[in-house]
Design an enzyme around this catalytic site. Sequence first.
Site, mmCIF file in Angstrom:
data_model
loop_
_atom_site.group_PDB
_atom_site.id
_atom_site.type_symbol
_atom_site.label_atom_id
_atom_site.label_comp_id
_atom_site.label_asym_id
_atom_site.label_seq_id
_atom_site.Cartn_x
_atom_site.Cartn_y
_atom_site.Cartn_z
ATOM 1 N N ASP A 180 44.874 39.131 42.208
ATOM 2 C CA ASP A 180 43.780 38.579 42.641
ATOM 3 C C ASP A 180 42.792 39.170 41.105
ATOM 4 O OD1 ASP A 180 42.965 38.238 44.624
ATOM 5 O OD2 ASP A 180 42.883 39.914 46.125
ATOM 6 N N ALA A 181 42.872 38.730 40.366
ATOM 7 C CA ALA A 181 42.874 38.932 38.787
ATOM 8 C C ALA A 181 43.169 38.041 37.682
ATOM 9 C CB ALA A 181 43.685 40.573 38.530
#
Lengths: 284, 284, 284, 284
Positions: D228-229
């Site tokens: 999620d980065a």
Amino acid sequence: MSHYYRLVVSCPDRRGIVARVSGFISGHGGSITEASQHSDLASGRFFMRYEILADSIDMTGDALRQAFEPVAREFEMEWALRDTRQRPRVVVMVSRESHCLVDLLYRWTAGEMEGDIVGVISNHPDMRGMVEWHGLPYFHVPVDATDKTAAFAEIESRVEALEADTVVLARYMQILPPNLCQRYAGRVINIHHSFLPSFAGARPYHQAHDRGVKLIGATCHYVTEELDAGPIIEQDIHRVSHCHTPGDLVRFGRDVEKAVLARGLRWHLEDRVLIHGNKTVVFA
Amino acid sequence: MSHYYRLVVSCPDRRGIVARVSGFISGHGGSITEASQHSDLASGRFFMRYEILADSIDMTGDALRQAFEPVAREFEMEWALRDTRQRPRVVVMVSRESHCLVDLLYRWTAGEMEGDIVGVISNHPDMRGMVEWHGLPYFHVPVDATDKTAAFAEIESRVEALEADTVVLARYMQILPPNLCQRYAGRVINIHHSFLPSFAGARPYHQAHDRGVKLIGATCHYVTEELDAGPIIEQDIHRVSHCHTPGDLVRFGRDVEKAVLARGLRWHLEDRVLIHGNKTVVFA
Amino acid sequence: MSHYYRLVVSCPDRRGIVARVSGFISGHGGSITEASQHSDLASGRFFMRYEILADSIDMTGDALRQAFEPVAREFEMEWALRDTRQRPRVVVMVSRESHCLVDLLYRWTAGEMEGDIVGVISNHPDMRGMVEWHGLPYFHVPVDATDKTAAFAEIESRVEALEADTVVLARYMQILPPNLCQRYAGRVINIHHSFLPSFAGARPYHQAHDRGVKLIGATCHYVTEELDAGPIIEQDIHRVSHCHTPGDLVRFGRDVEKAVLARGLRWHLEDRVLIHGNKTVVFA
Amino acid sequence: MSHYYRLVVSCPDRRGIVARVSGFISGHGGSITEASQHSDLASGRFFMRYEILADSIDMTGDALRQAFEPVAREFEMEWALRDTRQRPRVVVMVSRESHCLVDLLYRWTAGEMEGDIVGVISNHPDMRGMVEWHGLPYFHVPVDATDKTAAFAEIESRVEALEADTVVLARYMQILPPNLCQRYAGRVINIHHSFLPSFAGARPYHQAHDRGVKLIGATCHYVTEELDAGPIIEQDIHRVSHCHTPGDLVRFGRDVEKAVLARGLRWHLEDRVLIHGNKTVVFA
């Protein structure tokens, strides 16, 4: 501090415009920091805006203008090249609602506005104190409802004396006469308190309330002779419900009006708005 | 699974309504899980909606209705009490644009809709395959442009045979005849592809493009005899710019239409929309 | 002009609360002009807010409070009944950014705020002129970075002397000490310049720019001992793109901060915000 | 029907790039129908995207690529020139939530997508019927929680066999292994159901509900090894209140997810997204 040239062009679309203009700029050493362009397929018209670091150019602004003249002629351009050191002069006109004026004054003093407010004209005396506290002249020009000629003659001479580049109708509830609209075509910006074309004319929030809409809006547009029908620069909305009275709509509307006018005026002052018939190209 | 009663009331506003109704409910053991009310000051009318856990009530729904009758008479109420086990039956009407229908079918199959789609009627054959794949009947009723009487007679009998509680015009590009509007008053929901009252009538996205607006919208409303003028349930907008062609507006618009229709229909099916003259109270 | 009583209640949820309270109000002749309620299913807690026309009640506010006491005890209520004639007193604290303060001062002078700004405290002298022009006292309380004790003791005594009901941290860039947070629990409102919980702490717009988010935001919340972690009242966002520098984000952010703080404070002053653990119920 | 070349460039910023590239294009007769550029001042990197009418160019796409090679070398460009006739091949991966897949399938069949869905991979069998009804192959690849190696090896070979240009994780609730992230760097798009960086990881709507935020969101981003980065392409939000349960947030969230993924994927397929470190330049 660095300043910029802003080159704004509109012309018939044809091959090679970008190559020619960007070649011209880089040929003079110019560093383009922002570039926008648009081809309108329906009308075959091309629009562009370049922001050029002034220090990167090997000549003065006037010389650059002269040098560009043949390029402009070749492509039949309407164009302007502005030096950001020459800050536009803005005259604000208001009636009794102060929210837009207060907002513009804040943005000006906070350094958010690329231009200078140089005076305020009103048909009411109410805001003199606040305006003068900001160090600005305030002109109270009452409008006689039976004959507005004298008032608008005085307004015209005030605007002229203030050397205004842009006139902002910040909830000025009078209709400008046709001669003023023509004289300052493309330079008078109005904020209308509805989501145009819905609810043109008077008391739009009451019209909106009567119709039971679920969103109200505001519209920033150039003033033309036809009321509330000029080229739209920006619009926005606010959600409402059955809970809300016309008074609530007026209150919500103030915030939308402020925001929409501030954005529209900002883009205008930064040469981001190109008028195209009764529409606008906005390089926001 | 627990079910609910929904009590929806509109009546002249006066003191003690809430006390009387909430006292009635709690007197029968009723547990109120959601309560909404609204006093319209201008018209002096009062609106309320209660959601009551059915199992908490000490009698059947019919008995509850009977018991409530004297309260309703006392306050001159228009009212309804619906049991959520009786799911509303929805008929969807479409022409050639499928986006709203596809969206509604998804929401229905995903369990997002508080009601059941029971059939689809169209003046074109295009969507039969998709509709039948969902296990639903599809009625192709062509509309003869020179005489629409026969078509709308067939539509009326189809709607009746399907025992529809609600008819959704999900981009059905025909105008319903007055008799149908009257017969199903307050039960026919349309999605109009503009931010009403702007751009009523045909080709609203093209109208919007011609006017140069910076926001387009969609409106979900009840159908009345006057075209695009019925009570508005929900509206929303999408930002556009000079870059966008009418085709882009159509595409953006589809997403707004889907969302606005889905919300409006949901609120209608959950008894959250009360019609008040030409406006709505929406307890969203 | 008519005034109102605002009855705000939170208690364990059980049958008959609404009937009991509304019965009590109508029993005293009370006309309820606005009613909101909420059952939190997870915690089993019930919240309500009534706005009652004061002239419709057959006794004084104090007598009404006394009469309500047994009802409150019966249902184990936390409650308050406020007379809108007693306008809340607001102290605003600022550092160097003036946008929120200017906005609040405008709303106060325009009659949009249901309360009165009674003084401004700042760790900088910058805004004295503007504040005093509005007829308000300005307290410059410098904060010594090595020992803040003296400054916060002075601030506490100023707030006390001003008899503040609410303290607004309108971009006050200092962290309040725990004893102040506790003493004024539920009465200190902060505007944080990010969409919490993203980017808590310092320089949120730069954090947001580094992460490459496409929306920035602002959060209005109650101050608690844990930094930027108190109950959220309101949030909003503004769209950004790769074009925008951290400076642009700061500028857009100002407008979001103003709007979010204004809404959050308005709801607080109108007794529309009920704290529930680390969350809020907002009867907007 | 006319097709286009899309030239996408990123290189160190220096004077004359635009002049050189636009001169090259117009020198070959090219008609530029859309042009976008961006100078990132912090990193000194320049980005551009040109859409060129293919029929206006006096040579084939391959010849054009060859002719451009020296220009690209001169300015140290990373670049690509794509012919829109070669439509990107998209593989969609899903778990049990179907809303994003249904939405993508609709857009594909409606002609809204500039690319072709060529297959669907899922760790569950649920959506086979719907996918196959659309004439697409469905690959059910169960993932063994204790050893995922075999599953991801099969997935890799399926993706390869399908000759996927882009892989969309349309609510595929498994974490891709590092080797897949690397192999398909910049070509795997995920929709995360929160407004990142808030609420990364599992059950973001429940996290959001616990924190009491007033807006929820969704984020479309490129997948990198860090969960999620990766670089964010698009985000949007939906307003919520104390009324809403985690289940309501999930439902609202679905609509935001669909919209954000559709926009992000569209921009990716139209070569409008340029990755720049951990951020994106989006010429929307």
